[in-house]
Design a protein around this motif. Sequence first.
Motif, PDB file in Angstrom:
ATOM      1  N   ILE A  77      67.789  37.527 103.158  1.00 42.73           N
ATOM      2  CA  ILE A  77      67.457  38.865 104.175  1.00 42.73           C
ATOM      3  C   ILE A  77      66.304  38.569 105.369  1.00 42.73           C
ATOM      4  N   ASP A  78      65.560  37.554 104.621  1.00 43.52           N
ATOM      5  CA  ASP A  78      64.396  37.329 105.641  1.00 43.52           C
ATOM      6  C   ASP A  78      64.712  36.207 106.824  1.00 43.52           C
ATOM      7  N   VAL A  79      65.762  35.494 106.503  1.00 40.18           N
ATOM      8  CA  VAL A  79      66.306  34.646 107.556  1.00 40.18           C
ATOM      9  C   VAL A  79      66.999  35.514 108.619  1.00 40.18           C
ATOM     10  N   GLU A  80      67.719  36.566 108.104  1.00 38.72           N
ATOM     11  CA  GLU A  80      68.386  37.486 109.068  1.00 38.72           C
ATOM     12  C   GLU A  80      67.439  38.206 109.995  1.00 38.72           C
ATOM     13  N   ARG A  81      66.261  38.589 109.339  1.00 41.20           N
ATOM     14  CA  ARG A  81      65.206  39.530 110.019  1.00 41.20           C
ATOM     15  C   ARG A  81      64.639  38.455 110.999  1.00 41.20           C
ATOM     16  N   LEU A  82      64.584  37.218 110.816  1.00 41.37           N
ATOM     17  CA  LEU A  82      63.924  36.160 111.906  1.00 41.37           C
ATOM     18  C   LEU A  82      64.933  35.995 112.933  1.00 41.37           C
ATOM     19  N   ALA A  83      66.064  36.012 112.401  1.00 44.92           N
ATOM     20  CA  ALA A  83      66.999  35.833 113.508  1.00 44.92           C
ATOM     21  C   ALA A  83      67.298  36.971 114.390  1.00 44.92           C
ATOM     22  N   ASN A  84      67.262  38.056 114.083  1.00 44.14           N
ATOM     23  CA  ASN A  84      67.634  39.301 114.626  1.00 44.14           C
ATOM     24  C   ASN A  84      66.407  40.326 115.392  1.00 44.14           C
ATOM     25  N   CYS A  85      65.280  39.591 115.010  1.00 43.13           N
ATOM     26  CA  CYS A  85      64.082  40.594 115.396  1.00 43.13           C
ATOM     27  C   CYS A  85      64.093  40.649 116.923  1.00 43.13           C
ATOM     28  N   ARG A  86      63.233  41.645 117.326  1.00 42.13           N
ATOM     29  CA  ARG A  86      63.120  41.871 118.768  1.00 42.13           C
ATOM     30  C   ARG A  86      62.174  40.886 119.296  1.00 42.13           C
ATOM     31  N   LYS A  87      62.154  40.802 120.565  1.00 40.54           N
ATOM     32  CA  LYS A  87      60.910  39.798 121.298  1.00 40.54           C
ATOM     33  C   LYS A  87      59.787  40.693 121.928  1.00 40.54           C
ATOM     34  N   ILE A  88      58.889  40.029 121.744  1.00 36.34           N
ATOM     35  CA  ILE A  88      57.483  40.937 122.153  1.00 36.34           C
ATOM     36  C   ILE A  88      56.818  40.161 123.180  1.00 36.34           C
ATOM     37  N   THR A  89      55.928  40.561 124.137  1.00 38.83           N
ATOM     38  CA  THR A  89      55.120  40.092 125.098  1.00 38.83           C
ATOM     39  C   THR A  89      53.728  40.223 124.417  1.00 38.83           C
ATOM     40  N   LEU A  90      52.919  38.992 124.561  1.00 36.47           N
ATOM     41  CA  LEU A  90      51.494  39.043 124.386  1.00 36.47           C
ATOM     42  C   LEU A  90      50.646  38.953 125.531  1.00 36.47           C
ATOM     43  N   PRO A  91      50.148  40.453 125.926  1.00 37.18           N
ATOM     44  CA  PRO A  91      49.450  40.445 127.236  1.00 37.18           C
ATOM     45  C   PRO A  91      48.132  39.502 127.381  1.00 37.18           C
ATOM     46  N   GLN A  92      47.465  39.362 126.195  1.00 37.48           N
ATOM     47  CA  GLN A  92      46.288  38.446 126.384  1.00 37.48           C
ATOM     48  C   GLN A  92      46.479  36.888 126.383  1.00 37.48           C
ATOM     49  N   VAL A  93      47.903  36.583 126.262  1.00 38.96           N
ATOM     50  CA  VAL A  93      48.028  35.348 126.332  1.00 38.96           C
ATOM     51  C   VAL A  93      49.119  35.048 127.352  1.00 38.96           C
ATOM     52  N   ARG A  94      48.713  35.386 128.573  1.00 41.21           N
ATOM     53  CA  ARG A  94      49.307  35.214 129.918  1.00 41.21           C
ATOM     54  C   ARG A  94      50.760  35.828 129.765  1.00 41.21           C
ATOM     55  N   ASN A  95      51.096  36.923 128.985  1.00 42.43           N
ATOM     56  CA  ASN A  95      52.153  37.615 128.963  1.00 42.43           C
ATOM     57  C   ASN A  95      53.189  36.653 128.272  1.00 42.43           C
ATOM     58  N   VAL A  96      53.013  35.756 127.670  1.00 42.60           N
ATOM     59  CA  VAL A  96      54.223  34.936 126.858  1.00 42.60           C
ATOM     60  C   VAL A  96      54.905  35.974 126.072  1.00 42.60           C
TER      61      VAL A  96
END
Length: 266
Positions: free
Chosen positions: A176-195
């Motif tokens: 299940i954890d591999v599936e979670r890693l494969a299907n999780c949403r993407k995020i933006t890190l504002p303080q790391v130049r919006n990576v």
Amino acid sequence: MTTEQEKRYDPSDKTLKFVDRPDEITGDDDRDTLRAEMSCGHAVTPQSLTAWCRSLLDQGQYKFTCPALEEGTLQRCGAEWPYTEIRRLAVLNAQEQAHFEETMVMLAVAEHCEYKECPGCKSFVERLDLTNLSVHCKICTADNGRAFQFCWQCEQTWKGPAPRSDKCNNEGCKNIDVERLANCRKITLPQVRNVECPSLRACPTCGNIVEHDTTGCKNLICNRCQVEFCFVCLKLTPDCLSTSSYFLLCSDGVAGRQTSIPSWVK
């Protein structure tokens, strides 16, 4: 009961070293608030220290490290404070001490043991071989008069040959954890130049699944093995910082989605 906002140092306490610098956790410089120096040399107030250490516990961390930035840099101090020092300089009351100590014990046990509930007897069983999904339950074996094994992954009675590291022969057995890693949403890190990067990562040291809350820098301390790593490139922090800083990308950029869970070799 004393609240975090009401906490004050006793100015007559000769065991504390009072300093005339801002609180180096919050930056507060209220002249009416006494600030004391921690063993690492950074200044705190009892309320800021309590709040910071409580936030670490809430993140599953039972080792308390200094978050202050070293002067003139973006590097955190990272010095580990002993609990006895926390208890004294955070002016923990009895209720807070009980919460801290009970939580610390539970987190320490979780760090050093891998255990799940046996589907047969419902007792908790520790997995000793982290490369084998087939786990032997001594209680069920004694009760049934024959060897009993269950699958660490799907938590059903084991089916098929063993040992095995990918799955058992039960229908639907999958990581299940591999599936979670494969299907999780993407995020933006504002303080790391919006990576932009996946919102979930498996710790490169122990495989624990962690999530970034999108605040602060790109590095996290795993709440299981207590190892700090970069959430973006997945390198351990010292390797990542050799080509960047806490708020800049390392030379290898963003690591792709993980397709396997690292095994923790203790």
